[in-house]
Design a protein around this motif. Structure first.
Motif, PDB file in Angstrom:
ATOM      1  N   LEU A 117      23.886  -6.568 -38.171  1.00  0.00           N
ATOM      2  CA  LEU A 117      22.679  -7.092 -37.510  1.00  0.00           C
ATOM      3  C   LEU A 117      21.722  -7.710 -38.525  1.00  0.00           C
ATOM      4  O   LEU A 117      21.144  -8.779 -38.277  1.00  0.00           O
ATOM      5  CB  LEU A 117      21.978  -5.971 -36.725  1.00  0.00           C
ATOM      6  CG  LEU A 117      22.794  -5.359 -35.576  1.00  0.00           C
ATOM      7  CD1 LEU A 117      22.026  -4.196 -34.939  1.00  0.00           C
ATOM      8  CD2 LEU A 117      23.125  -6.409 -34.514  1.00  0.00           C
ATOM      9  N   LEU A 118      21.562  -7.058 -39.674  1.00  0.00           N
ATOM     10  CA  LEU A 118      20.631  -7.598 -40.678  1.00  0.00           C
ATOM     11  C   LEU A 118      21.194  -8.873 -41.307  1.00  0.00           C
ATOM     12  O   LEU A 118      20.428  -9.751 -41.719  1.00  0.00           O
ATOM     13  CB  LEU A 118      20.309  -6.531 -41.732  1.00  0.00           C
ATOM     14  CG  LEU A 118      19.499  -5.350 -41.150  1.00  0.00           C
ATOM     15  CD1 LEU A 118      19.436  -4.194 -42.142  1.00  0.00           C
ATOM     16  CD2 LEU A 118      18.096  -5.791 -40.741  1.00  0.00           C
ATOM     17  N   GLY A 119      22.524  -8.990 -41.336  1.00  0.00           N
ATOM     18  CA  GLY A 119      23.148 -10.252 -41.750  1.00  0.00           C
ATOM     19  C   GLY A 119      22.764 -11.372 -40.788  1.00  0.00           C
ATOM     20  O   GLY A 119      22.414 -12.487 -41.200  1.00  0.00           O
ATOM     21  N   TRP A 120      22.788 -11.056 -39.497  1.00  0.00           N
ATOM     22  CA  TRP A 120      22.361 -12.062 -38.498  1.00  0.00           C
ATOM     23  C   TRP A 120      20.895 -12.421 -38.693  1.00  0.00           C
ATOM     24  O   TRP A 120      20.514 -13.588 -38.572  1.00  0.00           O
ATOM     25  CB  TRP A 120      22.545 -11.520 -37.073  1.00  0.00           C
ATOM     26  CG  TRP A 120      23.970 -11.321 -36.642  1.00  0.00           C
ATOM     27  CD1 TRP A 120      25.105 -11.634 -37.340  1.00  0.00           C
ATOM     28  CD2 TRP A 120      24.402 -10.742 -35.405  1.00  0.00           C
ATOM     29  NE1 TRP A 120      26.216 -11.278 -36.614  1.00  0.00           N
ATOM     30  CE2 TRP A 120      25.815 -10.735 -35.418  1.00  0.00           C
ATOM     31  CE3 TRP A 120      23.742 -10.232 -34.293  1.00  0.00           C
ATOM     32  CZ2 TRP A 120      26.570 -10.237 -34.351  1.00  0.00           C
ATOM     33  CZ3 TRP A 120      24.490  -9.732 -33.236  1.00  0.00           C
ATOM     34  CH2 TRP A 120      25.892  -9.740 -33.263  1.00  0.00           C
ATOM     35  N   VAL A 121      20.076 -11.401 -38.979  1.00  0.00           N
ATOM     36  CA  VAL A 121      18.636 -11.664 -39.158  1.00  0.00           C
ATOM     37  C   VAL A 121      18.412 -12.627 -40.335  1.00  0.00           C
ATOM     38  O   VAL A 121      17.520 -13.479 -40.283  1.00  0.00           O
ATOM     39  CB  VAL A 121      17.857 -10.337 -39.365  1.00  0.00           C
ATOM     40  CG1 VAL A 121      16.405 -10.588 -39.765  1.00  0.00           C
ATOM     41  CG2 VAL A 121      17.910  -9.487 -38.092  1.00  0.00           C
TER      42      VAL A 121
END
Ligand code: PGA
Ligand code: ZN
Length: 436
Positions: free
Chosen positions: A282-286
């Protein structure tokens, strides 16, 4: 003969009506001796938190077990008996009577669907008795502590639906947009309309279009969850808007739906992740996409996963608790104390009464958390939540997509309220995590 009182409850009546999934639900009507009238309909969730108020359903074969004849009877019998003669303007006393009559922690006796419909109908009747639209009645009640003109809430609007709302075609439940750069509510809706159209065009061109999910967002045939986020960026661009500057992305992961005990199975991506690996994803997407808000990034039984996610997330990210907080003041306070989330989703039917809903709302506000008033995946023509969002000054509103009348009735009600206020102004950007 006793004198009639304008706010004394004369009648409480319920009937079975039908929601946006074609399932039965409870509509309640309250009339006062002075002729004031209020009506409200209970919504229904599909991806429900374990600690929500329970909807009373008949079970059995009829309508798949979803019928509500017992909940309707509870209103027309015990609840009507307890509330007739009560002062409709004393919401706290009405809700206390409902809570006491039910006698359970989760409203399973009378049904949260019965209590929320009655509680909301009483609120409408109280506003009518005061001769005000509901948003104004609530705002007037709040202005003991605040002055000025209300703003309209910043809309959070679904473009793609997944998870429990789309036969799990993708794991992530809501792919939404927030018009973070919009000058006002009208522009936020207009931009979202263009994004929704552009998303439909892109998906039709690529043969990905299958229909619409429960909340009216497109039901996509994506290969991965990330493809949905990528397509959303292209839809914003396709609408002639700048991702991140004018229109940003918001996700409701609804992780309780695909994981427990800190283990998450992403069927679409074919991967099994622990909390840390889910946070990595998820933080990669962010980092890669203009995402400003993530709801329920971890399961409701994984507060440690939430806390670790929050520690690694940028401070500008809005982290929203839904299934974990279930519109409960104590849970909101505990989540704030432990640093689990920075924003609370507020859904009246998770609590079961308006007083408990407002207590959860106030708990979030008092603790400096953000608040989003939200609809459910099963909705109706009831637009009460828009009035709550304006009157309570929630600053944000989530009601599903930009299609289907059970959704549009809410967005359109915001336009009517804006006309009545005399401005479509949104809250200043500095009040949101991404604007600080
Ligand atoms: P629900 O979904 O109404 O099915 O619970 C909405 C949400 O998770 O926000
Ligand atoms: Zn949610």
């Amino acid at each position: 003969m006793t004198k009639t009182a304008p706010t004394r409850i004369a009648t409480v009546h319920a009937r079975r009506v039908w929601d946006s999934r074609g399932r039965p639900t409870v509509e309640a009507e309250v009339a006062t001796e002075g002729g004031a009238f209020g009506r409200a309909i209970a919504p229904a969730g599909a991806s429900r938190g374990a600690n929500e108020a329970i909807d009373l359903r008949d079970g059995g074969k009829r309508f798949g077990g979803w019928d509500v004849t017992h909940a309707v009877k509870a209103v027309n019998g015990a609840i009507a008996g307890a509330l007739t003669g009560a002062d409709v303007s004393d919401q706290a006393a009405i809700d206390r009577a409902l809570i006491d009559l039910d006698g359970t922690a989760n409203k399973s006796n009378l049904g949260g669907n019965a209590t929320v419909a009655v509680s909301m109908a009483c609120l409408h009747a109280a506003a009518a008795a005061a001769g005000m639209p509901l948003w104004q009645y609530l705002w007037a009640g709040e202005t003991r502590t605040r002055t000025g003109t209300p703003t309209l809430p910043l809309p959070e609007i679904q473009i793609f639906g997944g998870g429990a709302h789309a036969e799990r075609r993708v794991d992530v439940q809501d792919f939404m947009v927030i018009a973070t750069g919009a000058d006002d509510y009208e522009q936020a809706l207009a931009w979202t309309a263009e994004v929704y159209l552009a998303a439909g065009r892109i998906m039709a061109d690529q043969g990905l279009l299958q229909g619409v999910a429960d909340e009216g967002g497109f039901w996509p045939a994506f290969d991965t969850n990330e493809q949905a986020v990528e397509t959303l960026v292209r839809a914003i661009e396709g609408a002639g808007l700048t991702p991140g500057d004018q229109v940003s992305i918001s996700l409701d992961i609804a992780a309780s739906e695909f994981g427990s005990g800190g283990k998450y199975r992403l069927a679409r991506d074919g991967s099994e992740l622990d909390s840390n690996a889910l946070a990595d994803m998820l933080l990669g997407w962010v980092l890669r996409y203009p995402i400003v808000s993530i709801e329920d990034p971890m399961g409701e039984d994984d507060p440690e996963g939430f806390i670790a996610f929050g520690k690694r997330a940028p401070e500008t990210l809005q982290i929203v608790g839904d299934d974990l907080l279930v519109t409960n003041a104590e849970r909101v306070c505990a989540a704030h104390r432990d640093g689990v989330v920075n924003t609370a989703l507020i859904k009246p039917n998770q609590a079961g009464t308006m007083t408990e809903t407002k207590a959860a709302f106030d708990a979030a506000r008092t603790n400096g958390m953000g608040v989003i008033v939200s609809a459910r995946s099963g909705e109706t023509e009831d637009a009460t939540i828009v009035h709550l969002a304006v009157g309570w000054n929630s600053l944000q509103l989530k009601v599903g997509s930009f299609a289907r009348s059970e959704r549009m009735v809410k967005w359109n009600e915001g336009l009517r309220i804006g006309d009545a206020i005399g401005t479509f102004a949104l809250p200043p950007k500095s009040v949101f995590p991404w604007g600080r």
